[in-house]
Design a protein around this motif. Structure first.
Motif, PDB file in Angstrom:
ATOM      1  N   PHE A   1      -6.036   2.961   5.955  1.00  0.00           N
ATOM      2  CA  PHE A   1      -4.439   3.001   6.312  1.00  0.00           C
ATOM      3  C   PHE A   1      -4.024   1.830   6.401  1.00  0.00           C
ATOM      4  CE2 PHE A   1      -0.405   3.597   8.311  1.00  0.00           C
ATOM      5  CZ  PHE A   1       0.132   4.457   7.693  1.00  0.00           C
ATOM      6  N   ILE A   2      -4.437   1.024   7.439  1.00  0.00           N
ATOM      7  CA  ILE A   2      -4.199  -0.297   7.696  1.00  0.00           C
ATOM      8  C   ILE A   2      -4.025  -1.144   6.593  1.00  0.00           C
ATOM      9  CG2 ILE A   2      -4.484  -2.167   9.108  1.00  0.00           C
ATOM     10  CD1 ILE A   2      -3.066  -0.365  10.852  1.00  0.00           C
ATOM     11  N   LEU A   3      -5.155  -1.088   5.908  1.00  0.00           N
ATOM     12  CA  LEU A   3      -5.234  -2.183   4.702  1.00  0.00           C
ATOM     13  C   LEU A   3      -4.297  -1.865   3.561  1.00  0.00           C
ATOM     14  CD1 LEU A   3      -9.109  -2.457   4.650  1.00  0.00           C
ATOM     15  CD2 LEU A   3      -7.586  -4.278   5.169  1.00  0.00           C
ATOM     16  N   PHE A   4      -4.101  -0.692   3.329  1.00  0.00           N
ATOM     17  CA  PHE A   4      -3.240  -0.269   2.425  1.00  0.00           C
ATOM     18  C   PHE A   4      -1.822  -0.485   2.707  1.00  0.00           C
ATOM     19  CE2 PHE A   4      -6.598   1.912   0.074  1.00  0.00           C
ATOM     20  CZ  PHE A   4      -6.551   1.658  -1.119  1.00  0.00           C
ATOM     21  N   SER A   5      -1.413  -0.279   3.958  1.00  0.00           N
ATOM     22  CA  SER A   5      -0.160  -0.707   4.576  1.00  0.00           C
ATOM     23  C   SER A   5       0.078  -1.948   4.413  1.00  0.00           C
ATOM     24  CB  SER A   5      -0.083  -0.224   6.092  1.00  0.00           C
ATOM     25  OG  SER A   5      -0.419   0.877   6.238  1.00  0.00           O
TER      26      SER A   5
ATOM     27  N   LEU B   1       0.666   9.284   9.765  1.00  0.00           N
ATOM     28  CA  LEU B   1       0.890   7.638   9.890  1.00  0.00           C
ATOM     29  C   LEU B   1       1.857   7.204   8.797  1.00  0.00           C
ATOM     30  CD1 LEU B   1      -2.272   6.139  11.005  1.00  0.00           C
ATOM     31  CD2 LEU B   1      -0.205   6.130  12.011  1.00  0.00           C
ATOM     32  N   SER B   2       1.855   7.834   7.524  1.00  0.00           N
ATOM     33  CA  SER B   2       2.638   7.290   6.515  1.00  0.00           C
ATOM     34  C   SER B   2       4.302   7.671   6.900  1.00  0.00           C
ATOM     35  CB  SER B   2       2.387   8.152   5.228  1.00  0.00           C
ATOM     36  OG  SER B   2       0.804   7.759   4.793  1.00  0.00           O
ATOM     37  N   LEU B   3       4.533   8.751   7.207  1.00  0.00           N
ATOM     38  CA  LEU B   3       5.748   9.269   7.516  1.00  0.00           C
ATOM     39  C   LEU B   3       6.318   8.088   8.522  1.00  0.00           C
ATOM     40  CD1 LEU B   3       5.895  13.239   7.344  1.00  0.00           C
ATOM     41  CD2 LEU B   3       6.760  11.487   5.727  1.00  0.00           C
ATOM     42  N   VAL B   4       5.667   7.830   9.373  1.00  0.00           N
ATOM     43  CA  VAL B   4       5.936   7.012  10.438  1.00  0.00           C
ATOM     44  C   VAL B   4       6.698   5.741   9.923  1.00  0.00           C
ATOM     45  CG1 VAL B   4       5.523   5.671  12.460  1.00  0.00           C
ATOM     46  CG2 VAL B   4       4.547   8.115  12.356  1.00  0.00           C
ATOM     47  N   MET B   5       5.659   5.313   8.979  1.00  0.00           N
ATOM     48  CA  MET B   5       5.840   4.046   8.452  1.00  0.00           C
ATOM     49  C   MET B   5       7.175   3.932   7.228  1.00  0.00           C
ATOM     50  SD  MET B   5       3.033   1.889   5.801  1.00  0.00           S
ATOM     51  CE  MET B   5       3.503   2.750   4.404  1.00  0.00           C
ATOM     52  N   LEU B   6       7.127   5.091   6.654  1.00  0.00           N
ATOM     53  CA  LEU B   6       8.430   5.069   5.721  1.00  0.00           C
ATOM     54  C   LEU B   6       9.589   5.362   6.276  1.00  0.00           C
ATOM     55  CD1 LEU B   6       6.784   7.106   2.697  1.00  0.00           C
ATOM     56  CD2 LEU B   6       6.988   4.635   3.113  1.00  0.00           C
TER      57      LEU B   6
ATOM     58  N   HIS C   1       3.108  -5.888  -8.637  1.00  0.00           N
ATOM     59  CA  HIS C   1       3.565  -5.485  -7.208  1.00  0.00           C
ATOM     60  C   HIS C   1       4.082  -4.141  -7.315  1.00  0.00           C
ATOM     61  CE1 HIS C   1       2.889  -8.905  -4.778  1.00  0.00           C
ATOM     62  NE2 HIS C   1       3.518  -9.601  -5.706  1.00  0.00           N
ATOM     63  N   THR C   2       4.607  -3.436  -8.606  1.00  0.00           N
ATOM     64  CA  THR C   2       4.854  -2.248  -8.534  1.00  0.00           C
ATOM     65  C   THR C   2       3.837  -1.142  -8.602  1.00  0.00           C
ATOM     66  OG1 THR C   2       6.780  -2.876  -9.735  1.00  0.00           O
ATOM     67  CG2 THR C   2       6.487  -0.675  -9.773  1.00  0.00           C
ATOM     68  N   VAL C   3       2.861  -1.679  -9.447  1.00  0.00           N
ATOM     69  CA  VAL C   3       1.553  -0.863  -9.445  1.00  0.00           C
ATOM     70  C   VAL C   3       1.084  -0.826  -8.172  1.00  0.00           C
ATOM     71  CG1 VAL C   3      -0.742  -0.610 -10.331  1.00  0.00           C
ATOM     72  CG2 VAL C   3       1.242  -1.424 -11.939  1.00  0.00           C
ATOM     73  N   ILE C   4       0.975  -2.088  -7.493  1.00  0.00           N
ATOM     74  CA  ILE C   4       0.129  -2.033  -6.096  1.00  0.00           C
ATOM     75  C   ILE C   4       0.954  -1.002  -4.988  1.00  0.00           C
ATOM     76  CG2 ILE C   4      -0.457  -3.627  -4.392  1.00  0.00           C
ATOM     77  CD1 ILE C   4      -1.241  -5.583  -6.246  1.00  0.00           C
ATOM     78  N   LEU C   5       2.274  -1.253  -5.185  1.00  0.00           N
ATOM     79  CA  LEU C   5       3.022  -0.582  -4.388  1.00  0.00           C
ATOM     80  C   LEU C   5       3.012   0.883  -4.504  1.00  0.00           C
ATOM     81  CD1 LEU C   5       5.308  -0.481  -2.120  1.00  0.00           C
ATOM     82  CD2 LEU C   5       7.047  -0.472  -4.145  1.00  0.00           C
ATOM     83  N   VAL C   6       2.923   1.584  -5.844  1.00  0.00           N
ATOM     84  CA  VAL C   6       2.751   2.946  -5.838  1.00  0.00           C
ATOM     85  C   VAL C   6       1.286   3.476  -5.374  1.00  0.00           C
ATOM     86  CG1 VAL C   6       2.882   4.722  -7.551  1.00  0.00           C
ATOM     87  CG2 VAL C   6       4.437   3.102  -7.791  1.00  0.00           C
ATOM     88  N   GLY C   7       0.277   2.444  -5.890  1.00  0.00           N
ATOM     89  CA  GLY C   7      -1.056   2.950  -5.638  1.00  0.00           C
ATOM     90  C   GLY C   7      -1.260   2.946  -4.090  1.00  0.00           C
ATOM     91  N   SER C   8      -0.919   1.887  -3.488  1.00  0.00           N
ATOM     92  CA  SER C   8      -0.908   1.857  -1.968  1.00  0.00           C
ATOM     93  C   SER C   8      -0.116   3.007  -1.297  1.00  0.00           C
ATOM     94  CB  SER C   8      -0.325   0.675  -1.574  1.00  0.00           C
ATOM     95  OG  SER C   8      -1.013  -0.401  -2.108  1.00  0.00           O
ATOM     96  N   LEU C   9       0.991   3.403  -1.789  1.00  0.00           N
ATOM     97  CA  LEU C   9       1.596   4.361  -1.057  1.00  0.00           C
ATOM     98  C   LEU C   9       0.861   5.800  -1.432  1.00  0.00           C
ATOM     99  CD1 LEU C   9       5.368   3.977  -2.060  1.00  0.00           C
ATOM    100  CD2 LEU C   9       4.382   3.949   0.136  1.00  0.00           C
TER     101      LEU C   9
ATOM    102  N   ALA D   1      -2.378   5.906  -1.578  1.00  0.00           N
ATOM    103  CA  ALA D   1      -3.249   5.897  -0.865  1.00  0.00           C
ATOM    104  C   ALA D   1      -3.120   6.093   0.620  1.00  0.00           C
ATOM    105  CB  ALA D   1      -4.013   4.342  -1.049  1.00  0.00           C
ATOM    106  N   VAL D   2      -2.211   5.535   1.310  1.00  0.00           N
ATOM    107  CA  VAL D   2      -1.699   5.756   2.677  1.00  0.00           C
ATOM    108  C   VAL D   2      -1.548   7.338   2.902  1.00  0.00           C
ATOM    109  CG1 VAL D   2      -0.887   3.394   3.384  1.00  0.00           C
ATOM    110  CG2 VAL D   2       0.793   5.219   2.239  1.00  0.00           C
ATOM    111  N   PHE D   3      -0.747   8.088   2.029  1.00  0.00           N
ATOM    112  CA  PHE D   3      -0.387   9.405   2.240  1.00  0.00           C
ATOM    113  C   PHE D   3      -1.752  10.110   2.190  1.00  0.00           C
ATOM    114  CE2 PHE D   3       4.131   8.746   1.721  1.00  0.00           C
ATOM    115  CZ  PHE D   3       4.503   9.657   2.360  1.00  0.00           C
TER     116      PHE D   3
END
Ligand code: ATP
Length: 592
Positions: free
Chosen positions: A299-303, A179-184, A161-169, A171-173
């Motif tokens: 963006f949606i998928l990675f979010s 949109l990423s800033l809104v999400m974060l 999950h850590t790898v996925i989290l970092v990778g997805s973050l 990607a979203v940026f």
């Protein structure tokens, strides 16, 4: 666990993890590649949203931009093939990863289990006497279960999950920083919630573990004493005791559940609420052409991946915290001091035993002195009878001879050498005990006799049984020496169990014999067989007998009369009778 031990290691969660990981070191050749494979498969799982966004986003964009539909289809075919290829590679690696993790993890856990059991075996007798039945084994197995769950399931999950989290973050940026800033914006709130409730979750899980172990203990006690429970028709009482401990467990769990439930529902709301908000913001951007369909889809998928990884973190954190509680207890157990032993190996003893001014009290009851300045000497090969009223300290004398406890002052001597200097195991090998109530181990009769000298040959075992007057009845059983006897030898009579214990002692060939004579009467024939076996066992060895029968004391070379932890009289039967003191009284009233 007694809390008086000075050496208590109270490790932090990180120490606990390092401690468990230490056990993985010898298995690193499998573990490290498995960890690498884990990271690779985790990274590869990011390919899924990456390709999916093309499959979903491209047709929409090309339709909007008026591009050739056939070319778009061809691109989609290419993408799906690539995606399937990546999935195949990922699955292939995952297969080896799971196998490798299980293999190295279980091997490390077995090392840990072995170490723990080995350490338990080294702990002094008082440690176990201070515990309730089954509490150590129940807790150790519950704690090991938690460590196992964390090591084999939670930690790999955490890494993935850590790898996925970092990778997805990342990607979203990449696809839309706005949109990423809104999400974060929601992240600090979540982190705060984790920090606040984490500690409470940990405490609750520790309490729950302890409450569950408590109910396990009640069950163990009832099962162990089942005969007494039934004899007193106390099943309802035991049931209510069990119910009470279950209720307590339930209460504690519910308390923990409240914190966890509140935490989880908060996370769910924050997480999915944020995604919904982001989707709304994104659709506005889409409408004004600020973002392409493909990037928005990405963006949606990675979010969703970010949300899923973050959402699983609380479970992971609480499991890791549960493990840190479990390892803390296991390490406390490992820090318990082993039995004190001298360093000098005891040579073959002649069999002289002496107490020199021994005073003693049990550590668990320091207010009640049990032995007072006790002195006596037993010459090699002599037969000594210990008599005295109940609670006089006779069994305590045996415990001190066996080195289960150390005298508070004074010395226990073997052939003139201080027991404190002698290596316990070499000393105990030369002492055999025939207890009052013989408990046989679950296993065959052969194994039970062999316990006296592991590795003894079949003929040695039979010879010992013959001398113990046990051979005939064993041969008479349908399975002979292979007959299985329950943990308490319930299939055999008291006299038969005693003769098996005598055979075991004969096989051990000790120099010193400690015999706690059974108080319960055997029938005449059985008693004759047991006595004959005992005579053979005692011949040529120093024997100390806690005597309850006049016939035994009459044959003793010396009788030691104890009362309230003191030696009040000593001498032969005739001498003591003539003295008309305590012994005379005991003999008269048949209180021996
Ligand atoms: N593990 C223990 N912890 C605390 N006190 C103990 C322990 N074992 C025995 N005692 C106490 O020590 C005293 C002597 O007990 P011990 O068992 O040595 O007597 P005994 O002469 O063998 O009695 P009996 O003939 O009834 O077996 C008793 O008062 C008993 O309550």
């Amino acid at each position: 666990m007694p809390t008086s031990e000075p050496e208590k290691k109270k490790g932090s969660g990180k120490d606990g993890l390092a401690w468990v990981l230490g056990y993985l070191r010898p298995h690193r050749k499998i573990f490290i590649p498995s960890v690498i494979a884990l990271f690779v498969t985790a990274a590869l799982s990011l390919a899924f949203p990456l390709f999916l966004k093309d499959l979903i986003g491209d047709p929409a964009d090309s339709w909007k931009n008026g591009l050739d539909a056939a070319a778009t289809r061809a691109k989609a075919d290419e993408t799906i093939l690539l995606l399937l290829g990546v999935l195949a590679v990922q699955s292939f690696i995952a297969y080896w990863r799971v196998k490798g993790f299980t293999r190295s993890g279980e091997a490390a856990l077995n090392d840990l289990r072995r170490n723990l059991f080995g350490h338990l075996m080294k702990l002094p007798v008082p440690f176990f006497q201070d515990q309730r039945a089954g509490s150590v084994s129940n807790r150790v197995s519950a704690d090991l279960g938690t460590v196992r769950e964390t090591l084999l399931t939670t930690l790999p999950q955490a890494a993935r999950h850590t790898v996925i989290l970092v990778g997805s973050l990342v990607a979203v940026f990449f696809f839309s920083w706005k949109l990423s800033l809104v999400m974060l914006a929601s992240v600090p709130v979540v982190v705060l919630a984790v920090a606040i409730s984490g500690r409470r979750v940990r405490q609750h899980s520790r309490d729950a573990q302890e409450a569950l172990a408590e109910s396990g203990m009640v069950m163990e006690e009832s099962v162990q004493g089942i005969a007494d429970v039934k004899a007193f028709s106390n099943e309802p009482y035991e049931l209510s005791r069990y119910n009470r401990s279950l209720d307590r467990f339930f209460d504690v769990t519910l308390k923990g559940a409240k914190t966890r439930a509140a935490f989880l529902s908060f996370i769910i709301f924050a997480m999915f609420g944020t995604i919904a908000g982001v989707a709304w913001f994104g659709s506005h951007m889409l409408a004004s052409g600020e973002i392409s369909q493909r990037d928005f889809m990405a963006f949606i998928l990675f979010s969703v991946f970010v949300g899923a990884s973050l959402g699983s973190m609380p479970e992971i954190i609480s499991q890791v915290q549960a493990m840190s509680g479990a390892t803390e207890r296991l390490r406390e157990l490992m820090a318990e001091k082993p039995e004190l032993t001298g360093t000098r190996a005891a040579a073959r003893l002649d069999g002289g035993v002496a107490f020199d001014g021994v005073s003693f009290r049990y550590p668990s009851r320091p207010e009640a002195p049990v032995l007072h300045d006790l002195s006596f000497t037993v010459a090699p090969g002599r037969r000594i009878a210990l008599v005295g009223p109940s609670g006089a300290g006779k069994s305590t004398v045996f415990s001190l001879i066996l080195g289960f406890h150390r005298p508070e002052s004074g010395r226990v001597l073997f052939d003139g050498a201080d027991a404190a200097e002698l290596e316990l195991s070499s000393l105990r090998k030369q002492i055999a005990v025939v207890p009052q109530e013989v408990m046989l181990f679950g296993g065959s009769i052969r194994e039970n006799i062999e316990y006296g000298r592991p590795g003894a040959s079949a003929s040695d075992i039979e010879n010992a049984a013959k001398q113990a007057n046990a051979h005939a009845f064993i041969e008479g059983l349908p399975q002979g020496y292979d007959t299985l006897v329950g943990p308490r030898g319930t299939k055999l009579s008291g006299g038969q169990r005693q003769r098996i214990a005598i055979a075991r002692a004969i096989l051990a060939d000790p120099r010193i014999l400690l015999l706690d004579e059974a108080t319960s009467a055997l029938d005449t024939e059985s008693e004759r067989l047991v006595n004959e076996a005992l005579e053979r066992l005692m011949a040529g060895r120093t024997s100390l007998v806690i005597a309850h029968r006049l016939s035994t004391v009459r044959h003793a070379d010396t009788i030691l009369v104890m009362n309230h932890g003191r030696l009040v009289e000593s001498g032969t039967h005739d001498e003591l009778v003539a003295k008309r003191g305590t012994y005379h009284l005991l003999a008269e009233t048949q209180l021996l």
